[in-house]
Every structure is written in structure tokens, then in C-alpha cells.
Design a protein around this motif. Structure first.
Motif, mmCIF file in Angstrom:
data_model
loop_
_atom_site.group_PDB
_atom_site.id
_atom_site.type_symbol
_atom_site.label_atom_id
_atom_site.label_comp_id
_atom_site.label_asym_id
_atom_site.label_seq_id
_atom_site.Cartn_x
_atom_site.Cartn_y
_atom_site.Cartn_z
ATOM 1 N N PHE A 1 0.905 -1.185 0.145
ATOM 2 C CA PHE A 1 0.188 -0.046 -0.356
ATOM 3 C C PHE A 1 0.954 1.373 0.370
ATOM 4 O O PHE A 1 0.754 2.037 -1.105
ATOM 5 N N ILE A 2 1.771 1.150 0.604
ATOM 6 C CA ILE A 2 2.976 2.627 0.317
ATOM 7 C C ILE A 2 3.475 3.013 -0.288
ATOM 8 O O ILE A 2 3.906 3.855 -0.740
ATOM 9 N N GLY A 3 3.866 1.018 -0.870
ATOM 10 C CA GLY A 3 4.828 1.162 -2.187
ATOM 11 C C GLY A 3 3.853 1.968 -3.556
ATOM 12 O O GLY A 3 4.255 2.261 -4.690
ATOM 13 N N ASP A 4 2.744 1.704 -3.319
ATOM 14 C CA ASP A 4 1.080 1.795 -4.833
ATOM 15 C C ASP A 4 1.202 3.429 -4.387
ATOM 16 O O ASP A 4 1.098 4.699 -5.476
ATOM 17 N N ASN A 5 0.671 3.651 -2.909
ATOM 18 C CA ASN A 5 0.395 5.695 -2.390
ATOM 19 C C ASN A 5 0.706 6.322 -2.533
ATOM 20 O O ASN A 5 0.933 7.375 -1.953
ATOM 21 N N TYR A 6 2.953 6.279 -2.223
ATOM 22 C CA TYR A 6 3.131 6.782 -1.495
ATOM 23 C C TYR A 6 4.803 6.412 -2.499
ATOM 24 O O TYR A 6 5.029 7.300 -3.306
ATOM 25 N N SER A 7 5.685 5.887 -1.990
ATOM 26 C CA SER A 7 7.238 5.456 -2.528
ATOM 27 C C SER A 7 6.971 3.971 -2.519
ATOM 28 O O SER A 7 6.960 4.304 -0.668
ATOM 29 N N LEU A 8 8.259 3.933 -3.605
ATOM 30 C CA LEU A 8 8.837 2.647 -2.890
ATOM 31 C C LEU A 8 10.405 2.486 -2.281
ATOM 32 O O LEU A 8 10.712 1.935 -1.273
ATOM 33 N N SER A 9 10.380 3.659 -1.986
ATOM 34 C CA SER A 9 11.239 4.638 -0.800
ATOM 35 C C SER A 9 11.083 3.566 0.331
ATOM 36 O O SER A 9 12.277 3.428 1.232
ATOM 37 N N ILE A 10 9.709 5.034 0.631
ATOM 38 C CA ILE A 10 9.989 4.191 2.256
ATOM 39 C C ILE A 10 9.175 2.970 2.456
ATOM 40 O O ILE A 10 9.796 2.499 3.537
ATOM 41 N N SER A 11 8.918 2.132 1.604
ATOM 42 C CA SER A 11 8.395 0.766 1.862
ATOM 43 C C SER A 11 10.102 -0.018 2.532
ATOM 44 O O SER A 11 10.220 -0.807 3.368
ATOM 45 N N PHE A 12 11.089 0.496 1.770
ATOM 46 C CA PHE A 12 12.722 -0.180 1.532
ATOM 47 C C PHE A 12 13.479 0.220 2.810
ATOM 48 O O PHE A 12 13.634 -0.456 4.050
ATOM 49 N N TYR A 13 13.231 1.542 3.599
ATOM 50 C CA TYR A 13 12.604 2.107 4.628
ATOM 51 C C TYR A 13 12.484 1.875 5.917
ATOM 52 O O TYR A 13 12.465 0.962 7.258
ATOM 53 N N ILE A 14 11.567 1.213 5.641
ATOM 54 C CA ILE A 14 10.572 0.552 6.878
ATOM 55 C C ILE A 14 10.726 -1.185 6.781
ATOM 56 O O ILE A 14 11.257 -1.800 7.632
ATOM 57 N N LEU A 15 10.938 -1.696 5.860
ATOM 58 C CA LEU A 15 11.809 -2.932 5.992
ATOM 59 C C LEU A 15 13.303 -2.925 6.509
ATOM 60 O O LEU A 15 13.763 -4.205 7.249
ATOM 61 N N ALA A 16 13.947 -1.808 6.534
ATOM 62 C CA ALA A 16 15.651 -1.624 7.027
ATOM 63 C C ALA A 16 15.080 -1.134 8.143
ATOM 64 O O ALA A 16 16.218 -2.308 9.331
#
Length: 259
Positions: free
Chosen positions: A226-241
């Protein structure tokens, strides 16, 4: 670890070959890979008939019942602290690597790589994981296991952070790095669990590990997607970190107290 590494490598090399053909088929029709895969899956039926139980059984086999399964769950997640933290660590790395696998194609799309090359890139990533997994036993012999798990965690955190900051062709290098880690970590973690449980419980414990990895991914994936689709993939990768940093380092710390 050597046997687990070879087993995992065979799967990765097979997926690499399938990736090339799948990518080329998808250019013709997005449905073609599904039809071909259905045909390939048919061969699992005759192969299944060739499987046999091992003749040597050291411990008495557990009777197949819900009570015994729940007893093994209790053993793995409550009584045996080492297995519990190994499973939690595995789940964290599993969420990280599965997320990378599922985010790879949206990432390729975002940096405008043509669809025809997706299969070749997928093949390259799986070949990478296969090469490191087939050599994972060398790392397991050379380095103290818990220290190596801490190192894997730190490297993975750095890779996800760098990937979030580099949504360009350079980011492919960091995805390759995560696949390199995946190839090393998976056989070592599977074997670590093998070493800390008895043969009559082993299959169930490994199933519990697989279940927790999948249920953890099923929990985080929709949020990350949801974050990747609606905001950015970058944020998703930061959350994974952050996820990797929190749970894997905590697990590794707890394992240092149990050695």
C-alpha cells in the motif's frame, strides 16, 4: 549446511532458467507463463511417487494428531529458547527477502526497464542466490554463527537503506546484494534449526518456521505494498530496514545469551 545449500541452489538455478523463459513468454502473452507452468507442474506427480521414507529412525516417530502438533509448537516457540529465536530471526530475514522478491518487478518498472528484460534480471538474481547458497557451508565453517547472523543483519539494513536512496539503475546492485545475503542465510538458518531439534520433531519444527515466515510476510506485505503504491517504494524499503534492524538484531542478541 552444505546439503541445504545445494538443495536451495538447485531451486534458485531452476527459477533462474524459468525466469528467462517466463519473461520471453510474457512478451507474447502475459497468460502464456501460466499455461506453461501448469504443464511443468504435472511432472511433480510422477516425481512424488519416487519419494521414500528414510529407513533409519533414531527417535520414535510422533503420532499424527493435533495434540502432538501443538506440543511441538510449544516446544519450538516456548520451551526451546534457541529454536524460538532462530525462527524469529528466520522470519525477519524471510520477510526481508520475500519483500525484495515481490518488490523487484515494481522496482524494475519504476526505473523503466523493458518487460522483455525482467526474466533475465530475475534469472541473474536467482543465480546470485544459488551461487552463494552452494558455498554457504564455507561461511558457516569459517565464522562464529551468531556473529555471522549479526553481520548479515547489519549488511541487510545497509542494503535496504541504500536501495531506498537509489531508485535508479544503481539500485539493482543493492537488490543483488540482498539476494547474495539470501543465499548465505537460508541454508545456515535451516541447518541451525536442524542441529537443535530431534529427528522426530524436525519436520514439524521446520514447518512451523515456514508458517511463521509466511504469516509474517502476509502481515507486512499488504502494508508495504500500500505504501509502495500510494507513496513511494523508497519508504517501503526504509520500513524494511527498520523491521530487519529491530527483530533480527534482537534475535541475534538473545542467541548470544544462549550460546
Amino acid at each position: 549446511t552444505k546439503i541445504e545449500g545445494k538443495n536451495y541452489a538447485i531451486g534458485n538455478f531452476s527459477e533462474a532458467i524459468a525466469g528467462v523463459f517466463g519473461g520471453l513468454l510474457a512478451v507474447g502473452s502475459i497468460y502464456l507463463p501460466v499455461y506453461v507452468q501448469t504443464g511443468v507442474l504435472f511432472f511433480s506427480i510422477p516425481i512424488a511417487f519416487t519419494l521414500v521414507e528414510p529407513k533409519i529412525q533414531i527417535e520414535k516417530k510422533l503420532e499424527k494428531s493435533l495434540k502432538n502438533i501443538l506440543n511441538v509448537v510449544k516446544f519450538a516457540m516456548i520451551e526451546n529458547k534457541k529454536i524460538k529465536w532462530l525462527i524469529i530471526y528466520s522470519s525477519t530475514i524471510g520477510v526481508a527477502t520475500l519483500s525484495t522478491a515481490w518488490f523487484a518487478q515494481p522496482f524494475f518498472k519504476e526505473i523503466e526497464i523493458p518487460l522483455a528484460y525482467f526474466g533475465f534480471l530475475w534469472a541473474g538474481l536467482n543465480m546470485t542466490a544459488g551461487i552463494t547458497s552452494i558455498n554457504a557451508h564455507l561461511f558457516d565453517k569459517k565464522y562464529e554463527r551468531v556473529k555471522m547472523l549479526i553481520t548479515i543483519s547489519l549488511i541487510t539494513i545497509v542494503l535496504f537503506t541504500a536501495l531506498g536512496r537509489n531508485m535508479t539503475n544503481v539500485g539493482i546492485i543493492f537488490i543483488i546484494g540482498i539476494y547474495l545475503i539470501r543465499g548465505i542465510a537460508t541454508p545456515i538458518l535451516r541447518n541451525a534449526i536442524n542441529e537443535n531439534t530431534t529427528s522426530n520433531k524436525r519436520a514439524t519444527v521446520l514447518s512451523i518456521r515456514s508458517f511463521i515466515i509466511r504469516i509474517s510476510f502476509a502481515t507486512f506485505a499488504p502494508i508495504l505494498g500500500f505504501i509502495g503504491d500510494n507513496y513511494s517504494l523508497s519508504i517501503s524499503f526504509y520500513i524494511l530496514a527498520i523491521i530487519v534492524g529491530t527483530f533480527s538484531l534482537l534475535s541475534a542478541y538473545k542467541l548470544t545469551k544462549l550460546d
